[in-house]
Design a protein around this motif. Structure first.
Motif, PDB file in Angstrom:
ATOM      1  N   ALA A  61       0.879  -1.172   0.000  1.00  0.00           N
ATOM      2  CA  ALA A  61       0.000   0.000   0.000  1.00  0.00           C
ATOM      3  C   ALA A  61       0.911   1.215   0.000  1.00  0.00           C
ATOM      4  N   PRO A  62       1.258   1.766  -1.183  1.00  0.00           N
ATOM      5  CA  PRO A  62       2.379   2.699  -1.295  1.00  0.00           C
ATOM      6  C   PRO A  62       2.086   4.141  -0.938  1.00  0.00           C
ATOM      7  N   GLY A  63       0.825   4.493  -0.682  1.00  0.00           N
ATOM      8  CA  GLY A  63       0.495   5.897  -0.431  1.00  0.00           C
ATOM      9  C   GLY A  63       0.235   6.644  -1.720  1.00  0.00           C
ATOM     10  N   ASP A  64      -0.213   7.901  -1.581  1.00  0.00           N
ATOM     11  CA  ASP A  64      -0.600   8.691  -2.743  1.00  0.00           C
ATOM     12  C   ASP A  64       0.552   8.953  -3.705  1.00  0.00           C
ATOM     13  N   ASP A  94       7.367  13.030   0.340  1.00  0.00           N
ATOM     14  CA  ASP A  94       7.800  13.418  -0.998  1.00  0.00           C
ATOM     15  C   ASP A  94       7.134  14.734  -1.382  1.00  0.00           C
ATOM     16  N   ASN A  95       7.790  15.854  -1.040  1.00  0.00           N
ATOM     17  CA  ASN A  95       7.263  17.174  -1.390  1.00  0.00           C
ATOM     18  C   ASN A  95       5.817  17.362  -0.925  1.00  0.00           C
ATOM     19  N   SER A  99       4.599   8.700   0.946  1.00  0.00           N
ATOM     20  CA  SER A  99       4.736   7.399   0.305  1.00  0.00           C
ATOM     21  C   SER A  99       5.301   6.424   1.330  1.00  0.00           C
ATOM     22  N   ILE A 100       5.098   5.145   1.087  1.00  0.00           N
ATOM     23  CA  ILE A 100       5.477   4.118   2.045  1.00  0.00           C
ATOM     24  C   ILE A 100       6.255   3.040   1.298  1.00  0.00           C
ATOM     25  N   GLY A 101       7.466   2.762   1.753  1.00  0.00           N
ATOM     26  CA  GLY A 101       8.268   1.789   1.020  1.00  0.00           C
ATOM     27  C   GLY A 101       9.604   1.515   1.657  1.00  0.00           C
ATOM     28  N   TYR A 102      10.610   1.310   0.795  1.00  0.00           N
ATOM     29  CA  TYR A 102      11.908   0.825   1.232  1.00  0.00           C
ATOM     30  C   TYR A 102      13.025   1.486   0.431  1.00  0.00           C
TER      31      TYR A 102
END
Length: 268
Positions: A61-64, A94-95, A99-102
């Motif tokens: 679920a990576p975010g917008d 991110d500005n 976002s959600i990740g690695y």
């Protein structure tokens, strides 16, 4: 919604094998790790990715501001089912968009259940992912590998990734999980409340509705006493109606110390 449409359009652009940089010079390499055979006959394997400094890829679920990953196992042999265990992800800003990740190195454990226990599994996997630095680029990883090890001792890299998995509700001491859902002009609004001890730092809750055709906005999260509270908007990508099954809703609380994975919520 503009971001959602952008992601959908990007999905089919790139198609190149692992260990190769594509024409966009995407700095990611990947391989499938052999792993070990578990007592119940399942095979524990993993996808191992290395990203160059400054680049990242995304959680389920990576975010917008992220691009969701997808897995295609068609063409695999002696493979009955796959269970994916995601390590705890990071929250990026991110500005002004989340976002959600690695970043750096990512190991995604895979529990492979063979159709014929004791026999090798041929993994033919296509992964479509997004990788981002100053720009975001869709990238395709393709694997074709026999998983045929007979070792029973856990592989350190995979075991370490499994240890980073979110806690279950029971492990984290969750006392309640409630969702209040109401209609809006475009779809639904959900307020989720999870009773859980503090997970550390600034907490973020991710709401997944269990419906692939439903887009969920970035949640607004805060803590009130023993509850983490988050609100999001839900919109059907094709403009249809949304029928929510509360038992299929997945709530993940991300904190600086650990994450908590909560399955389902009650009315309220």
């Amino acid at each position: 919604m503009k971001h959602l449409l952008f992601v959908l359009m990007l999905g089919g652009l790139a198609a190149l094998p692992a260990w190769a940089q594509d024409r966009f010079a995407v700095p990611v390499t990947a391989e499938v790790l052999q792993g070990w055979v578990q007592r119940d006959g399942t095979r524990m394997s993993a996808v191992h990715m290395d990203l160059q400094p400054g680049w990242k890829t995304y959680w389920r679920a990576p975010g917008d501001a992220g691009i969701p990953p997808s897995f295609d196992w068609s063409g695999s042999r002696n493979l009955h089912s796959v269970a994916i265990s995601w390590p705890k992800p990071k929250v990026f800003d991110d500005n002004g968009m989340r976002s959600i990740g690695y970043s750096d190195t990512l190991v995604i454990p895979l529990s492979l259940t063979p159709k014929q226990p004791g026999e090798p599994v041929r993994v033919r996997l296509t992964m479509d992912i997004g990788v981002c630095a100053d720009i975001c680029i869709p990238h395709r990883l393709e694997f074709d590998q026999m998983i045929d090890t007979d070792r029973t001792r856990p592989t350190p890299a995979i075991a370490a990734a499994l240890a980073q998995s979110p806690y279950s509700a029971r492990e984290a001491g969750v006392t309640s999980s409630r969702c209040r859902i109401e209609p809006t002009s475009d779809g639904l609004r959900i307020e989720a409340r999870v009773g859980v001890p503090h997970t550390g730092g600034t907490e973020v809750m991710v709401i997944e509705p269990g419906l692939p055709e439903v887009w969920v906005s970035e949640s607004h999260t805060h803590r009130k006493g023993g509850d983490v509270i988050a609100t999001s908007e839900m919109i059907h990508v094709n403009g249809g109606t949304i029928a929510i099954d509360r038992s299929a809703i997945r709530l993940t609380v991300l904190g600086s110390n650990h994450a908590v994975d909560v399955r389902g919520c009650t009315p309220g």
